[in-house]
Structures are given as C-alpha cells and as structure tokens.
Design an enzyme around this catalytic site. Sequence first.
Site, PDB file in Angstrom:
ATOM      1  N   TYR A   1     -28.089  12.248 -10.438  1.00  0.00           N
ATOM      2  CA  TYR A   1     -27.705  11.986 -11.825  1.00  0.00           C
ATOM      3  C   TYR A   1     -28.630  12.654 -12.840  1.00  0.00           C
ATOM      4  O   TYR A   1     -28.427  12.533 -14.038  1.00  0.00           O
ATOM      5  CB  TYR A   1     -27.729  10.481 -12.116  1.00  0.00           C
ATOM      6  CG  TYR A   1     -26.515   9.737 -11.643  1.00  0.00           C
ATOM      7  CD1 TYR A   1     -25.782  10.180 -10.559  1.00  0.00           C
ATOM      8  CD2 TYR A   1     -26.122   8.575 -12.277  1.00  0.00           C
ATOM      9  CE1 TYR A   1     -24.684   9.476 -10.117  1.00  0.00           C
ATOM     10  CE2 TYR A   1     -25.025   7.866 -11.836  1.00  0.00           C
ATOM     11  CZ  TYR A   1     -24.310   8.322 -10.765  1.00  0.00           C
ATOM     12  OH  TYR A   1     -23.224   7.623 -10.333  1.00  0.00           O
TER      13      TYR A   1
ATOM     14  N   LYS B   1     -30.231   5.671   1.780  1.00  0.00           N
ATOM     15  CA  LYS B   1     -29.552   6.360   2.890  1.00  0.00           C
ATOM     16  C   LYS B   1     -30.567   7.264   3.592  1.00  0.00           C
ATOM     17  O   LYS B   1     -30.330   8.450   3.821  1.00  0.00           O
ATOM     18  CB  LYS B   1     -28.383   7.201   2.356  1.00  0.00           C
ATOM     19  CG  LYS B   1     -27.113   6.442   2.111  1.00  0.00           C
ATOM     20  CD  LYS B   1     -26.454   5.919   3.365  1.00  0.00           C
ATOM     21  CE  LYS B   1     -25.668   6.982   4.081  1.00  0.00           C
ATOM     22  NZ  LYS B   1     -24.952   6.437   5.270  1.00  0.00           N
TER      23      LYS B   1
ATOM     24  N   ASP C   1     -24.765   1.972   3.103  1.00  0.00           N
ATOM     25  CA  ASP C   1     -23.400   1.579   3.463  1.00  0.00           C
ATOM     26  C   ASP C   1     -23.349   0.162   4.016  1.00  0.00           C
ATOM     27  O   ASP C   1     -22.414  -0.591   3.752  1.00  0.00           O
ATOM     28  CB  ASP C   1     -22.752   2.590   4.422  1.00  0.00           C
ATOM     29  CG  ASP C   1     -23.708   3.099   5.470  1.00  0.00           C
ATOM     30  OD1 ASP C   1     -23.622   4.268   5.831  1.00  0.00           O
ATOM     31  OD2 ASP C   1     -24.555   2.311   5.920  1.00  0.00           O
TER      32      ASP C   1
ATOM     33  N   ASP D   1     -25.794   2.664  -8.849  1.00  0.00           N
ATOM     34  CA  ASP D   1     -24.578   2.683  -9.655  1.00  0.00           C
ATOM     35  C   ASP D   1     -23.440   2.009  -8.881  1.00  0.00           C
ATOM     36  O   ASP D   1     -22.752   1.110  -9.371  1.00  0.00           O
ATOM     37  CB  ASP D   1     -24.224   4.142  -9.972  1.00  0.00           C
ATOM     38  CG  ASP D   1     -23.137   4.252 -11.021  1.00  0.00           C
ATOM     39  OD1 ASP D   1     -22.776   3.223 -11.609  1.00  0.00           O
ATOM     40  OD2 ASP D   1     -22.643   5.365 -11.250  1.00  0.00           O
TER      41      ASP D   1
END
Length: 447
Positions: free
Chosen positions: A188, A255, A309, A333
Amino acid sequence: MVEFQHVTIPEGDLVRIEDGRPVVGDRPIIGNLRGDGIGLDITPVMREVVGAAVRKAYEGRREIVWCPIYAGLEGLHRYGEVLPQEAVEAIRHLKIAIKGPFTTPIGEETHVCLYCAHQQYHAGTCDKCGKDDGVAPRFRSINVGLRQRLDLFACVRPIMYFEGVPAPNKYADQVNFMIFRENTEDVYAGHDFERGSDVALEIIRVVKEMTGREIREDSGIGVKPISETGTKRLVRMACRWAIDHDLPSVTLVHKGNIMKFTEGSFAKWGYEVATEEFGDRFVTEKVLWEELDGKMPEGKILVKDRIADSIFQQIQTRSGEYSVFALPNLDGDYLSDAAIALVGGLGLGPGANIGEEVALFEATHGTAPKYTGMDKVNPGSLILSARMMLNHMGWTEAADLILQGMRRAIREGHVTYDLARLMRAEGREDVRELSCSGFGQAIIERM
Ligand code: NAD
C-alpha cells in the site's frame, strides 16, 4: 502562541505528550473536522453525546473544548483547497482530533462535487446536485493525505459485539478484538508501477540480472517494503495497549510462510518487541507449552503468531481466543473488514489513526451523500470513535458511559433505520426507528 489563518484555537488546555502518552488537562482543546456529506448530521450528535457523558462523569469538573478544523468542503470554502496545510498543522498542534468522512474521487473524471460526490469533467456547477460552490478538481484521498502528512502509522479498529444487532456469526458475542494495522508500508506504500513503465521494466531487468529469476515483461510491478522500524513501532503500540487494558494476548498475523523477508520478518521483529522491550510481561506460545506446561502465569500476556489465511477461519470458529491483533497493512485491511462482518458489520465500527504523538479518531464509513442533512443516518461509528478518544485521553468513566448508553439503546431496539431494518428482518417487533439525533438522545438517556 501559534497563529493560524482560519482556525481559532479556543481558550483551554493544550494536550501534551510525555513518554509517548497524552497528558490532558481538565479543559483539553480537541480538534474537530466535520467531514463532508453526513458529517453534517453525525458530528453535532457525537459532540452532544460526548458532552453529556463528560458532564455526567465529572459533574462539571471537566469539559472538552472543541476546535473546528477545516478540510473537504469546508477547506475548499475557506482556503480553496480540500486538505490545507493549516488543517494538518492544527491537528499536529492539538495532538488529538476527531473527524467525519471525506469525499474521495474514485473514477477517472477530472472533477468531483464535495456535496454529493458526483464526478464530472468540468469545474463550476455540479451536474447532479446543481450546487455551484462544491466542485473541486480531482484530488488524492484526504484520509490518506492526513495519515501520510501526520505519519499516523497505526490504523486502530476495535471490533465488538452489541447485543441485539443481527450478526451472522454464532460466536459473535465472544468477539472483542482490537486490531492494529500498519498504515504506511507494504504493497500500500504506493510503489506500484504500470506494465511497460521505465521503473517496472528496470525492476524486471535487475531481478533477472541479480537473481536469474524471470518476471514476465508484460507485468505491472508492486514493491512491498516492510521495515523493522515500521513493524516495531506498530507492535509496540499493540503490546502497550494489551498491557494497559489487562488483555490476555497479542497475535501477530502474517504470511511469513510464503513471504519470508517481509511478512516473516514482521513476525520475527514483533516477537522481539514483545519479549525484549516489555520486561517479562509477555510469554510466547513456545515457552507456554515447552516450559510452563500450558499454564499461563498470572498477570502475563501471551504473544502468538498466526498465518493470515488461517486467522480468517479462527476468528469465526474460535473467536474468544483472540484479543489484540498486530498486522501488516494489507492483511490488516482484509482482517478489519472481515472481523466487522462477524458482529453485524455496518455503520457502527469505530476507528483511529495513531502516530507517535498525534491521534486522529474517525468514522469508518463514507459520506453517504444521499442522506446528507436528513438527520437519518447512524452516528454510531463516530460516537464509538469518540469513546475511543476519551479512553485515549484517560477519561475512561465518560467513555464507559457512552458504551453503556449505546449498548442499552441497541438492546432495547431504539436504533436508526439501518439497524431497525435488520432487526425487523429478524422478526423483532418492538423496534423503534429513531433519527440520527434521536439515537443520540436515546444514548444520553441511558447513560
Ligand atoms: P458510504 O459509506 O458513504 O455508503 C455506503 C452505504 O452505506 C450507503 O448505502 C450508505 O447509505 C450507507 N451508510 C454509510 N454510512 C452510514 C451510516 N452512518 N448510517 C447508515 N447508513 C450508512 O460509501 P460510498 O457511497 O461508497 O461513498 C461515498 C463517498 O464517501 C465517496 O466519495 C467515498 O470515496 C467516500 N468515503 C469516505 C470514507 C472516509 O472518509 N473514511 C470512507 C469510505 C468512503
């Protein structure tokens, strides 16, 4: 004495920062940006609710002194620009402010109307609402501009359940999260390069030259920086929050199994902060199971990490096991929005953007222009953001009164149209649909 052109700093106490925490007098001056669209409706209601809570909690010994600061449509009218430098400086000066939503252009058109968010290809009169003093040339998001110019590196979102709000999740009543999302880095950060651009092609060339790895020539390229500095200041804030509020755990989400040196490092640096900077307040899961037989020692906080996840499953199936989260920007987000949905989503989620010194509290929804001036929408998001602000100031008694008032109003079915519609759809017959200001009054009466 700092002089501003349009902002008048009223008589009152300036907030100071000592050891990273706000020091607040009995009459603190707090910045207030009304916002565009329904900011007009929700801002006065928020101020009324806050005023009532403070009066009730402190019987006149304390009072907030509001200082209007102008951006968006109000900025355009006073300065000829939507995010004047003076607005940024005034917030920096006051240290604490609260804002309504701002219009953000999203399409390709060259102009946008700040009254109704209509986008068009010319200045002057708005083709949709007919107003001739609200059309501005296309600009970058005011919210993003404020975050960047004030270095508000943490996007903070509390997620909590309100009894009576139809929520899709079976364990919604166990949800009580505080999400700290990094706000300045990751994909971002804006290092996003079009396919075929010089930068994209050069990156593809350098990667090939230095690593031998191929990236397709027709790729757009994004750069994902995650730094030790950016990570540590964010996780530090999350850890302090857990300590100050006596919470059981901090979960680092990432992740890192795939992206070792960005997201994996986020987790590694996060653990370093928790275990090295806070004495022995934090215990890792490894220590818990290998050395403590799974028994958490009294007064300690568990620091754990989860792959991004899997956390989307865990917040649904084991909601009660999570409390404070710290995440990189993109994961944060996604998780913020998914978590809000667990408890029924919509207009109630509050938020804040916080830096080393400055804290800017905000409604998380948009300007909903079709409802502007109708005294209709739900002011809950801004009111709960004001509650966060009172907690940040250490005025917890007033903050608690607001939460109590809102919990009762919602439980009794005294709500605005959006919640009324959902409650009726669930078969509730005792719902009383209130206006925006009526909901504010219902909260005040129940404090
Ligand atoms: P929106 O959030 O304004 O509206 C989406 C839907 O939610 C609409 O149906 C609206 O009526 C409803 N809604 C929103 N707030 C509500 C409330 N408090 N009570 C009841 N219902 C509510 O999103 P949009 O229509 O996509 O955007 C309108 C403008 O707001 C755009 O310019 C957009 O870029 C901007 N925006 C600003 C922010 C912000 O300042 N933080 C956030 C999102 C959108």
